[in-house]
Enzyme design. Structure first.
Site, PDB file in Angstrom:
ATOM      1  N   HIS A  19     -33.787   1.211 -13.421  1.00  0.00           N
ATOM      2  CA  HIS A  19     -33.705  -0.113 -13.820  1.00  0.00           C
ATOM      3  C   HIS A  19     -35.663  -0.224 -14.348  1.00  0.00           C
ATOM      4  O   HIS A  19     -35.899  -0.280 -14.901  1.00  0.00           O
ATOM      5  CB  HIS A  19     -33.311  -0.889 -13.486  1.00  0.00           C
ATOM      6  CG  HIS A  19     -31.909  -1.059 -12.896  1.00  0.00           C
ATOM      7  ND1 HIS A  19     -30.764  -1.306 -11.248  1.00  0.00           N
ATOM      8  CD2 HIS A  19     -31.043  -1.125 -14.169  1.00  0.00           C
ATOM      9  CE1 HIS A  19     -30.218  -1.062 -11.788  1.00  0.00           C
ATOM     10  NE2 HIS A  19     -29.987  -0.611 -12.745  1.00  0.00           N
ATOM     11  N   LYS A  43     -16.899  -8.085  -8.802  1.00  0.00           N
ATOM     12  CA  LYS A  43     -16.711  -6.669  -7.611  1.00  0.00           C
ATOM     13  C   LYS A  43     -17.987  -8.207  -6.484  1.00  0.00           C
ATOM     14  O   LYS A  43     -18.302  -8.881  -7.447  1.00  0.00           O
ATOM     15  CB  LYS A  43     -17.550  -6.322  -8.354  1.00  0.00           C
ATOM     16  CG  LYS A  43     -17.444  -5.471  -9.285  1.00  0.00           C
ATOM     17  CD  LYS A  43     -19.074  -4.381  -9.821  1.00  0.00           C
ATOM     18  CE  LYS A  43     -19.133  -4.269 -11.632  1.00  0.00           C
ATOM     19  NZ  LYS A  43     -20.432  -3.848 -11.619  1.00  0.00           N
ATOM     20  N   ARG A  92     -28.123   7.369 -18.922  1.00  0.00           N
ATOM     21  CA  ARG A  92     -29.327   9.113 -17.915  1.00  0.00           C
ATOM     22  C   ARG A  92     -28.587  10.472 -18.684  1.00  0.00           C
ATOM     23  O   ARG A  92     -28.917  10.351 -18.627  1.00  0.00           O
ATOM     24  CB  ARG A  92     -28.891   8.273 -16.311  1.00  0.00           C
ATOM     25  CG  ARG A  92     -29.349   7.268 -16.060  1.00  0.00           C
ATOM     26  CD  ARG A  92     -28.290   6.853 -14.980  1.00  0.00           C
ATOM     27  NE  ARG A  92     -27.446   6.177 -15.663  1.00  0.00           N
ATOM     28  CZ  ARG A  92     -26.472   5.764 -14.420  1.00  0.00           C
ATOM     29  NH1 ARG A  92     -26.728   5.247 -13.029  1.00  0.00           N
ATOM     30  NH2 ARG A  92     -25.427   4.961 -14.437  1.00  0.00           N
ATOM     31  N   SER A 130     -27.124   2.486  -8.750  1.00  0.00           N
ATOM     32  CA  SER A 130     -26.792   1.322  -8.364  1.00  0.00           C
ATOM     33  C   SER A 130     -25.500   1.541  -6.623  1.00  0.00           C
ATOM     34  O   SER A 130     -25.919   1.936  -5.265  1.00  0.00           O
ATOM     35  CB  SER A 130     -26.369   0.046  -8.187  1.00  0.00           C
ATOM     36  OG  SER A 130     -28.043  -0.702  -9.097  1.00  0.00           O
TER      37      SER A 130
HETATM   38  O1  PNS Z   1     -24.537  -2.774 -15.329  1.00  0.00           O
HETATM   39  P1  PNS Z   1     -24.130  -2.597 -15.396  1.00  0.00           P
HETATM   40  O2  PNS Z   1     -23.246  -3.050 -14.545  1.00  0.00           O
HETATM   41  O3  PNS Z   1     -23.257  -2.056 -15.916  1.00  0.00           O
HETATM   42  O4  PNS Z   1     -23.827  -3.949 -16.044  1.00  0.00           O
HETATM   43  C1  PNS Z   1     -22.422  -4.414 -17.348  1.00  0.00           C
HETATM   44  C2  PNS Z   1     -23.154  -5.984 -17.416  1.00  0.00           C
HETATM   45  C3  PNS Z   1     -22.816  -6.792 -16.923  1.00  0.00           C
HETATM   46  C4  PNS Z   1     -23.745  -5.513 -19.079  1.00  0.00           C
HETATM   47  C5  PNS Z   1     -21.718  -6.236 -18.634  1.00  0.00           C
HETATM   48  O5  PNS Z   1     -21.088  -6.230 -17.460  1.00  0.00           O
HETATM   49  C6  PNS Z   1     -21.648  -7.370 -19.491  1.00  0.00           C
HETATM   50  O6  PNS Z   1     -22.135  -7.754 -20.570  1.00  0.00           O
HETATM   51  N1  PNS Z   1     -20.705  -8.981 -18.826  1.00  0.00           N
HETATM   52  C7  PNS Z   1     -20.567  -9.685 -19.239  1.00  0.00           C
HETATM   53  C8  PNS Z   1     -19.231  -9.896 -20.080  1.00  0.00           C
HETATM   54  C9  PNS Z   1     -19.581  -9.883 -21.148  1.00  0.00           C
HETATM   55  O7  PNS Z   1     -19.719  -9.918 -22.271  1.00  0.00           O
HETATM   56  N2  PNS Z   1     -18.126  -8.428 -21.373  1.00  0.00           N
HETATM   57  C10 PNS Z   1     -18.083  -7.565 -22.888  1.00  0.00           C
HETATM   58  C11 PNS Z   1     -18.812  -6.880 -22.665  1.00  0.00           C
HETATM   59  S1  PNS Z   1     -18.588  -5.056 -23.959  1.00  0.00           S
END
Ligand code: PNS
Length: 190
Positions: A19, A43, A92, A130
């Site tokens: 990150h 989660k 990645r 993570s």
């Molecule tokens: O680190 P992560 O868990 O891969 O991040 C995922 C994240 C937070 C970027 C994604 O889940 C998100 O943007 N969630 C917010 C809700 C949202 O906008 N959902 C539609 C995305 S297609």
């Protein structure tokens, strides 16, 4: 340098060297980079949002065009509220691609003016996530080199039974709200 604001959204539970590598790369490309921690994740996280916010602030203090924030609900709505023009995400390996493509296209459907930009972290972090860091740390394995030192220390504290016992006692005495306040102050001082 790309003018305007880019958002780097994620869970950051906990922030890893991957990150941080991506944040440093993003900071070189975008005028302003907002690292945005998702607040309402379903989660149950290992680190509270306040803890993740604190760690990320500490880790990015040297980057003047980076700030840390939290968001709730749809990411595109949050991005619009900041007038951001780009979403930054890291890829990645090929295995990340499918999920990231799906998310990028869904976000584009929701907000066509917002572009998703993918960057690759250094290859030495290509296997670091993570989730795996949590798994290794929870099983008592070493996470040196995978996460910044401050995160390593936080993991140690979180997982050490002696610390856990101390925290449980303090929560009992102080209540959760005052305990959180106390922890925030303590971490600021450290
Ligand atoms: O680190 P992560 O868990 O891969 O991040 C995922 C994240 C937070 C970027 C994604 O889940 C998100 O943007 N969630 C917010 C809700 C949202 O906008 N959902 C539609 C995305 S297609």
């Amino acid at each position: 340098m790309h003018k305007g604001i880019a958002i780097y959204p994620g869970s950051f539970d906990p922030p890893t060297n991957g990150h941080l590598d991506l944040i440093e790369r993003g900071a070189k490309i975008f005028e302003e980079l907002v690292v945005a921690i998702l607040r309402n994740s379903e989660k149950s996280p290992m680190f509270s949002v306040a803890e993740r916010l604190g760690m990320l602030k500490e880790l990015t203090g040297h980057l003047k065009n980076v700030r840390i924030d939290t968001f709730d609900g749809l990411m595109v709505e949050y991005a619009k509220s900041l007038d951001a023009t780009c979403i930054l995400r890291g890829i990645r390996a090929i295995s990340d691609y499918e999920y990231e493509l799906q998310m990028a296209l869904m976000n584009r459907k929701l907000e066509p003016t917002l572009e998703t930009v993918f960057m690759m972290p250094a290859d030495k972090y290509s296997y670091v996530s993570s989730r795996l860091v949590r798994e290794v740390a929870q099983a008592g394995g070493p996470v040196k080199g995978l996460v910044p030192e401050v995160v390593e220390q936080e993991l140690r504290e979180k997982l050490d039974p002696a610390y856990k016992l101390r925290d449980a006692r303090l929560i009992e005495v102080l209540g959760k709200r005052d305990f959180d306040k106390r922890e925030k102050k303590r971490k600021k001082k450290a």
